[in-house]
Write an enzyme that holds these catalytic residues in place. Structure first.
Site, PDB file in Angstrom:
ATOM      1  N   HIS A 124     -44.064 -97.504  -9.782  1.00 31.15           N
ATOM      2  CA  HIS A 124     -43.373 -97.055  -8.565  1.00 31.15           C
ATOM      3  C   HIS A 124     -42.413 -95.953  -8.973  1.00 31.15           C
ATOM      4  O   HIS A 124     -41.518 -96.159  -9.794  1.00 31.15           O
ATOM      5  CB  HIS A 124     -42.614 -98.200  -7.893  1.00 31.15           C
ATOM      6  CG  HIS A 124     -41.962 -97.787  -6.602  1.00 31.15           C
ATOM      7  ND1 HIS A 124     -42.583 -97.916  -5.373  1.00 31.15           N
ATOM      8  CD2 HIS A 124     -40.767 -97.207  -6.361  1.00 31.15           C
ATOM      9  CE1 HIS A 124     -41.789 -97.452  -4.427  1.00 31.15           C
ATOM     10  NE2 HIS A 124     -40.677 -97.012  -4.999  1.00 31.15           N
ATOM     11  N   CYS A 125     -42.612 -94.774  -8.410  1.00 34.49           N
ATOM     12  CA  CYS A 125     -41.815 -93.603  -8.795  1.00 34.49           C
ATOM     13  C   CYS A 125     -40.641 -93.434  -7.821  1.00 34.49           C
ATOM     14  O   CYS A 125     -40.866 -93.183  -6.629  1.00 34.49           O
ATOM     15  CB  CYS A 125     -42.695 -92.355  -8.782  1.00 34.49           C
ATOM     16  SG  CYS A 125     -41.812 -90.844  -9.218  1.00 34.49           S
ATOM     17  N   PRO A 126     -39.408 -93.565  -8.288  1.00 31.59           N
ATOM     18  CA  PRO A 126     -38.265 -93.431  -7.378  1.00 31.59           C
ATOM     19  C   PRO A 126     -38.072 -92.005  -6.855  1.00 31.59           C
ATOM     20  O   PRO A 126     -37.463 -91.806  -5.801  1.00 31.59           O
ATOM     21  CB  PRO A 126     -37.067 -93.860  -8.248  1.00 31.59           C
ATOM     22  CG  PRO A 126     -37.522 -93.644  -9.655  1.00 31.59           C
ATOM     23  CD  PRO A 126     -39.004 -93.896  -9.662  1.00 31.59           C
ATOM     24  N   GLU A 129     -40.444 -91.823  -4.127  1.00 33.07           N
ATOM     25  CA  GLU A 129     -40.230 -93.004  -3.272  1.00 33.07           C
ATOM     26  C   GLU A 129     -41.567 -93.564  -2.778  1.00 33.07           C
ATOM     27  O   GLU A 129     -41.754 -93.838  -1.593  1.00 33.07           O
ATOM     28  CB  GLU A 129     -39.305 -92.654  -2.093  1.00 33.07           C
ATOM     29  CG  GLU A 129     -38.723 -93.844  -1.353  1.00 33.07           C
ATOM     30  CD  GLU A 129     -37.894 -94.759  -2.255  1.00 33.07           C
ATOM     31  OE1 GLU A 129     -37.886 -95.965  -1.993  1.00 33.07           O
ATOM     32  OE2 GLU A 129     -37.270 -94.258  -3.217  1.00 33.07           O
ATOM     33  N   ASN A 130     -42.492 -93.699  -3.719  1.00 38.27           N
ATOM     34  CA  ASN A 130     -43.820 -94.218  -3.411  1.00 38.27           C
ATOM     35  C   ASN A 130     -44.434 -94.725  -4.707  1.00 38.27           C
ATOM     36  O   ASN A 130     -44.003 -94.345  -5.801  1.00 38.27           O
ATOM     37  CB  ASN A 130     -44.701 -93.126  -2.801  1.00 38.27           C
ATOM     38  CG  ASN A 130     -45.954 -93.675  -2.139  1.00 38.27           C
ATOM     39  OD1 ASN A 130     -46.117 -94.887  -1.992  1.00 38.27           O
ATOM     40  ND2 ASN A 130     -46.853 -92.792  -1.751  1.00 38.27           N
TER      41      ASN A 130
END
Length: 261
Positions: A124-126, A129-130
């Site tokens: 999950h890549c902050p 945001e996905n």
């Protein structure tokens, strides 16, 4: 995908626009070309920044490969066919997610931030945001590549406007370029490291989650080969970038593990 995601995307877009506009308005090589009427490079730079922002929005808003409840019947058939085609180790079980209660395909993982199971879950890549999963991972790497080109070009442009002098007036006049240059250096290093690591993982047909949690994932712990999905660099890259459909990982896994050693 709530208010937090909206704020992150707005911040990324605003920062990209501010840096690009600042490099165009200050005394950089791009600004000097614009003043001389040489508009090709300024226009190309703006278009490249725009392309990077559009790729970012596409990757952050698209479905990364969420496992849906209506896929369960199809997943059950696929699992049954895979098990009939090769002997299945007794300690490998297709499990049902304890959070969203869908039957997880192999290599899927539940993301508690997105509240969905994601096919071929990477992480999950902050920043976007996905999740990064089977459907948006190739585009994520394309985005990192385009962003790296933008950052390297912006690095050169910012440096071209810095003519160092030991005076307070010079520092006040060039504070924006100095801050921009430092930010660009940091973003470039992060982007480059991310791109190199993801290209390495893709070439081995593994994911960040599998690489970091190999000892905890049942289908990797009990596999006879270190990476049951690795089909060689060329085929791994071809399947990753050029495949137009979702992969049945159970078929590859059980076929590889059933081969004689």
């Amino acid at each position: 995908m709530g208010a937090g995601g909206l704020r992150v995307r707005a911040a990324h877009t605003a920062l990209s626009a501010a840096l690009a506009l600042g490099l165009l308005l200050h005394g950089t090589d791009l600004r000097r070309r614009e003043e001389r009427g040489e508009l090709l490079q300024p226009v190309l730079f703006v278009l490249l920044v725009l392309c990077s922002v559009l790729l970012y929005l596409k990757v952050s808003l698209m479905d990364p490969g969420f496992v849906k409840a209506d896929e369960e019947g199809q997943a059950g058939k696929t699992e049954e066919q895979s098990m009939m085609s090769a002997p299945v180790p007794g300690n490998i079980k297709m499990r049902r997610c304890g959070y969203c209660m869908v039957k997880q395909p192999m290599r899927a993982k539940h993301c508690q931030l997105c509240q969905h199971c994601v096919r071929r879950y990477d992480h999950h890549c902050p920043w976007i945001e996905n999740c990064v999963g089977e459907k948006n991972h190739p585009l994520f790497i394309v985005y990192l590549s385009v962003q790296l080109v933008v950052l390297l070009w912006a690095w050169y442009i910012a440096w071209s406007g810095l003519h160092f002098e030991q005076s307070w007036d010079w520092l006040q006049h060039n504070i924006f370029l100095i801050i921009s240059f430092l930010l660009i250096v940091i973003f470039t290093i992060v982007d480059l490291l991310l791109l190199i690591s993801h290209l390495y993982l893709v070439s081995c047909n593994t994911t960040t989650w599998e690489f970091m949690s190999h000892h905890r994932i049942s289908y990797l712990k009990h596999s006879e080969s270190e990476n049951p999905f690795d089909q060689g660099v060329i085929l791994n890259l071809w399947r990753f970038f050029c495949s137009c459909h979702l992969t049945t990982w159970e078929k590859i896994y059980f076929h590889r593990d059933s081969e004689p050693v």
